[in-house]
Scaffold this active site. Structure first.
Site, PDB file in Angstrom:
ATOM      1  N   ARG A   1      25.750  21.093 141.948  1.00 19.74           N
ATOM      2  CA  ARG A   1      26.244  22.278 142.651  1.00 19.74           C
ATOM      3  C   ARG A   1      25.112  23.163 143.165  1.00 19.74           C
ATOM      4  O   ARG A   1      25.320  23.977 144.053  1.00 19.74           O
ATOM      5  CB  ARG A   1      27.175  23.074 141.721  1.00 19.74           C
ATOM      6  CG  ARG A   1      27.911  24.200 142.402  1.00 19.74           C
ATOM      7  CD  ARG A   1      29.202  24.548 141.664  1.00 19.74           C
ATOM      8  NE  ARG A   1      28.994  24.925 140.279  1.00 19.74           N
ATOM      9  CZ  ARG A   1      28.696  26.169 139.882  1.00 19.74           C
ATOM     10  NH1 ARG A   1      28.544  27.134 140.775  1.00 19.74           N
ATOM     11  NH2 ARG A   1      28.559  26.444 138.592  1.00 19.74           N
TER      12      ARG A   1
ATOM     13  N   TYR B   1      38.687  36.173 164.211  1.00 17.57           N
ATOM     14  CA  TYR B   1      39.310  34.891 163.871  1.00 17.57           C
ATOM     15  C   TYR B   1      40.495  35.146 162.948  1.00 17.57           C
ATOM     16  O   TYR B   1      40.390  35.869 161.955  1.00 17.57           O
ATOM     17  CB  TYR B   1      38.240  34.051 163.184  1.00 17.57           C
ATOM     18  CG  TYR B   1      38.599  32.672 162.750  1.00 17.57           C
ATOM     19  CD1 TYR B   1      39.276  31.779 163.569  1.00 17.57           C
ATOM     20  CD2 TYR B   1      38.177  32.221 161.491  1.00 17.57           C
ATOM     21  CE1 TYR B   1      39.557  30.489 163.146  1.00 17.57           C
ATOM     22  CE2 TYR B   1      38.439  30.922 161.064  1.00 17.57           C
ATOM     23  CZ  TYR B   1      39.137  30.067 161.890  1.00 17.57           C
ATOM     24  OH  TYR B   1      39.413  28.782 161.480  1.00 17.57           O
TER      25      TYR B   1
ATOM     26  N   LYS C   1      31.469  23.676 164.041  1.00 20.30           N
ATOM     27  CA  LYS C   1      31.594  23.683 165.502  1.00 20.30           C
ATOM     28  C   LYS C   1      30.295  23.251 166.172  1.00 20.30           C
ATOM     29  O   LYS C   1      29.904  22.097 166.058  1.00 20.30           O
ATOM     30  CB  LYS C   1      32.129  25.033 165.931  1.00 20.30           C
ATOM     31  CG  LYS C   1      33.530  25.277 165.321  1.00 20.30           C
ATOM     32  CD  LYS C   1      34.121  26.610 165.653  1.00 20.30           C
ATOM     33  CE  LYS C   1      35.576  26.717 165.219  1.00 20.30           C
ATOM     34  NZ  LYS C   1      35.777  26.675 163.748  1.00 20.30           N
TER      35      LYS C   1
ATOM     36  N   ASP D   1      30.324  37.220 162.676  1.00 21.71           N
ATOM     37  CA  ASP D   1      30.672  35.818 162.901  1.00 21.71           C
ATOM     38  C   ASP D   1      30.064  35.438 164.249  1.00 21.71           C
ATOM     39  O   ASP D   1      30.509  35.883 165.299  1.00 21.71           O
ATOM     40  CB  ASP D   1      32.199  35.657 162.919  1.00 21.71           C
ATOM     41  CG  ASP D   1      32.629  34.198 163.049  1.00 21.71           C
ATOM     42  OD1 ASP D   1      31.859  33.386 163.603  1.00 21.71           O
ATOM     43  OD2 ASP D   1      33.749  33.862 162.627  1.00 21.71           O
TER      44      ASP D   1
END
Length: 393
Positions: free
Chosen positions: A57, A110, A207, A182
């Site tokens: 992790r 968003y 993206k 963002d």
């Protein structure tokens, strides 16, 4: 001498101790990492933030390579990776708030960001106020003593307003408030939030940075004390990214520069054609003068990407089926930023509260990929003609 952005895209994160003589950092899949001795174990426990194997992790060279490359591009002290863009947004916010706080989120954010605010944050007794994305420095009128965070997204999701980030940041700093941006539309190549004083820059690497529609991943980058808060919160919440997604995203990162130039060129050509189409009321693209905040885009951004929207002159959303169901090249699907072109009927009405959305017809969000633009225009021309016949115009 400082390397250019294009060079950083190629060289970032490729330390010799991580690549071991190959070009790309290998895919290290690991949960358990082994220690040679008790002394070795104690050494790693004493410095858990070091880029050394400790536990899966904490990451492996596969994740560290991407983190380092993004940190360099963002101009940050560090970057955390997340299993999605929205996980990056929500953790960035959570790292800066506590119960009883008030936060501000742009009305053009968003939609999952809004859902998080109205759900989990509300349950935590954190009040969210949505604000006009064009408010600029007047956001100072909304700030309170307990306003801990301002969330910006520029351009706005679906409607593409450009925000005055420097003015918002100045007001925030005067109030002791942090800012989160963002930055997925622009990537660090076209806009660097941290250079404009933003505290945390978030990217949905799913993206453009990944660029091939095959990885789910987000990032958040910060400096100084904010970076310490962000990294601590992310680790305590158990966030991490699989080495396979990190590898795919690192591979996509290497071609981000040339892809973004192609997306920009193709999108501008298609958008210019759409602007003159008799069925199109307006084109919502920051590079166009009539897009809200265009002058701010010219001032702050180095270019544009491949995502924008159009507003149709008439009809309703069910009518768009006549157009989108039979597109040859434009496919329907969420997300964007890959090499392929996408079209999506996108109604902003239900995700606005500060500034109600009004338009004569439906909004179609377009992502312009890397296909031949003449072919894309022909596909849109056929689709818009089907739509015209449907609405009887």
């Amino acid at each position: 001498m400082t390397d250019s952005e294009d060079t950083k895209l190629i060289t970032g994160g490729r330390r010799k101790e991580w690549t071991h003589g190959v070009v790309n950092p290998p895919v290290y899949r690991a949960s358990t990492c082994l220690f040679d001795s008790y002394a070795h174990l104690r050494e790693r426990i004493a410095d858990p933030s070091a880029k050394q194997l400790f536990y899966g992790r904490k990451g492996t060279p596969t994740q560290w390579a991407l983190e380092e490359a993004l940190t360099d591009l963002e101009g940050a002290d560090g970057t955390m990776l997340f299993p999605s863009g929205i996980a990056a947004v929500t953790t960035a916010i959570l790292s800066l708030v506590k119960a009883g706080d008030h936060i501000l989120i742009t009305d053009s954010a968003y939609e999952p960001t809004r859902t998080f605010a109205n759900g989990i944050l509300q349950a935590m007794n954190i009040e969210t106020e949505f604000y006009d994305p064009m408010i600029g420095g007047n956001i100072s009128t909304l700030l309170r003593e307990n306003t801990s965070v301002i969330v910006t997204e520029s351009p706005g999701s679906l409607t593409f307003e450009i925000q005055d980030i420097p003015a918002i940041v100045a007001a925030a700093k005067a109030n002791g408030t942090c800012t989160v941006t963002d930055n997925t539309w622009a990537t660090p190549l076209l806009f660097k939030p941290l250079d404009h004083g933003v505290d945390i820059s978030v990217e949905a690497c799913t993206k453009y940075i990944g660029g091939h529609s095959d990885s789910m991943i987000g990032s958040a980058s910060a400096k100084g004390e904010v970076w310490k808060k962000l990294s601590r919160t992310a680790y305590q919440m158990g966030h991490m990214v699989s080495p396979d997604d990190a590898f795919l995203t690192s591979r996509g990162l290497r071609t981000l520069g040339i892809r973004m130039k192609a997306h920009q060129e193709n999108a501008l050509k298609v958008a210019a054609w759409l602007k003159d189409h008799p069925m199109v009321e307006s084109v919502l693209h920051p590079a166009f003068e009539d897009c809200p905040g265009h002058d701010l885009w010219k001032r702050d951004f180095k270019g544009s990407s491949g995502l924008f929207s159009i507003v149709l002159k008439t009809g309703d959303y069910p009518d768009t089926a006549t157009m989108v169901d039979d597109m040859r090249l434009f496919k329907m699907g969420f997300s964007w930023g890959g090499y392929e072109s996408l079209i999506l009927p996108s109604n902003p009405t239900h995700c606005r509260s500060a500034v109600p959305w009004q338009a004569p017809g439906p909004v179609l969000r377009l992502h312009i990929g890397l296909e031949d633009t003449d072919d894309l225009i022909a596909d849109l021309e056929d689709g818009l003609e089907r739509y015209r016949l449907r609405v009887g115009r």
